[in-house]
Design a protein around this motif. Structure first.
Motif, PDB file in Angstrom:
ATOM      1  N   GLU A 292       0.837  -1.202   0.000  1.00 16.10           N
ATOM      2  CA  GLU A 292       0.000   0.000   0.000  1.00 16.10           C
ATOM      3  C   GLU A 292       0.874   1.255   0.000  1.00 16.10           C
ATOM      4  O   GLU A 292       0.641   2.203  -0.765  1.00 16.10           O
ATOM      5  N   ARG A 293       1.898   1.253   0.853  1.00 15.61           N
ATOM      6  CA  ARG A 293       2.822   2.405   0.908  1.00 15.61           C
ATOM      7  C   ARG A 293       3.583   2.562  -0.412  1.00 15.61           C
ATOM      8  O   ARG A 293       3.724   3.672  -0.929  1.00 15.61           O
TER       9      ARG A 293
ATOM     10  N   ASN B  19       2.691   1.527  -3.365  1.00 16.74           N
ATOM     11  CA  ASN B  19       1.769   1.938  -4.405  1.00 16.74           C
ATOM     12  C   ASN B  19       1.466   3.431  -4.307  1.00 16.74           C
ATOM     13  O   ASN B  19       1.414   4.133  -5.327  1.00 16.74           O
ATOM     14  N   ASP B  20       1.276   3.926  -3.088  1.00 13.86           N
ATOM     15  CA  ASP B  20       1.054   5.365  -2.899  1.00 13.86           C
ATOM     16  C   ASP B  20       2.249   6.163  -3.406  1.00 13.86           C
ATOM     17  O   ASP B  20       2.086   7.180  -4.092  1.00 13.86           O
ATOM     18  N   THR B  21       3.451   5.707  -3.084  1.00  9.56           N
ATOM     19  CA  THR B  21       4.673   6.376  -3.537  1.00  9.56           C
ATOM     20  C   THR B  21       4.774   6.321  -5.055  1.00  9.56           C
ATOM     21  O   THR B  21       5.114   7.315  -5.702  1.00  9.56           O
TER      22      THR B  21
ATOM     23  N   GLU C 247       2.327   6.067  -7.279  1.00 10.04           N
ATOM     24  CA  GLU C 247       1.354   6.986  -7.883  1.00 10.04           C
ATOM     25  C   GLU C 247       1.806   8.438  -7.757  1.00 10.04           C
ATOM     26  O   GLU C 247       1.677   9.215  -8.700  1.00 10.04           O
TER      27      GLU C 247
ATOM     28  N   TYR D  82      -2.478  -4.322  -6.939  1.00  9.73           N
ATOM     29  CA  TYR D  82      -1.592  -3.225  -7.349  1.00  9.73           C
ATOM     30  C   TYR D  82      -1.057  -3.470  -8.768  1.00  9.73           C
ATOM     31  O   TYR D  82       0.144  -3.456  -9.014  1.00  9.73           O
TER      32      TYR D  82
END
Length: 119
Positions: A51-52, A54-56, A58, A98
């Motif tokens: 999750e982290r 993927n956020d980075t 994006e 992801y």
């Protein structure tokens, strides 16, 4: 303690039975988690890390970054030692986790493999 052993033996047996009626190739991540004896805590750690990342990914993509090798290196370095990075990436992608990030990781890995074949 005896009940615990029976419960674990029963659980393992039930998983074996389920794996016979379910095409585990359709669920490579689940299969991998079972084969590598990944605990719930380890699974949750993996998902939180993804999750982290993927956020980075994006955010960096929005900023116009084109090379995401550092994210792949971070993933491989932080991945549970029981898991193979390439196998895990492919399993995640096949199960739809992801997807864009996993496709980017696969692209980077394959690009590196192509480079190494040329040498």
């Amino acid at each position: 303690m005896e009940g615990y052993d029976q419960m674990n033996g029963g659980t393992a047996f039930h998983i074996q039975l389920l794996s016979k009626i379910i095409d585990m190739n359709q669920y490579p991540l689940i299969k991998l988690m079972i084969e590598k004896n990944i605990s719930l805590e380890e699974y949750n750690e993996l998902m939180e890390m993804l999750e982290r990342l993927n956020d980075t990914y994006e955010l960096q993509q929005e900023e116009g970054l084109l090379d995401f090798t550092s994210l792949l290196i971070h993933f491989a370095g932080m991945l549970n030692e029981k898991l193979d990075p390439n196998q895990t990436i492919r399993a995640l992608r096949k199960e739809g986790y992801y997807t864009k990030l996993m496709e980017e990781f696969i692209r980077i890995v394959e690009k590196g493999e192509t480079k190494n074949r040329r040498k």
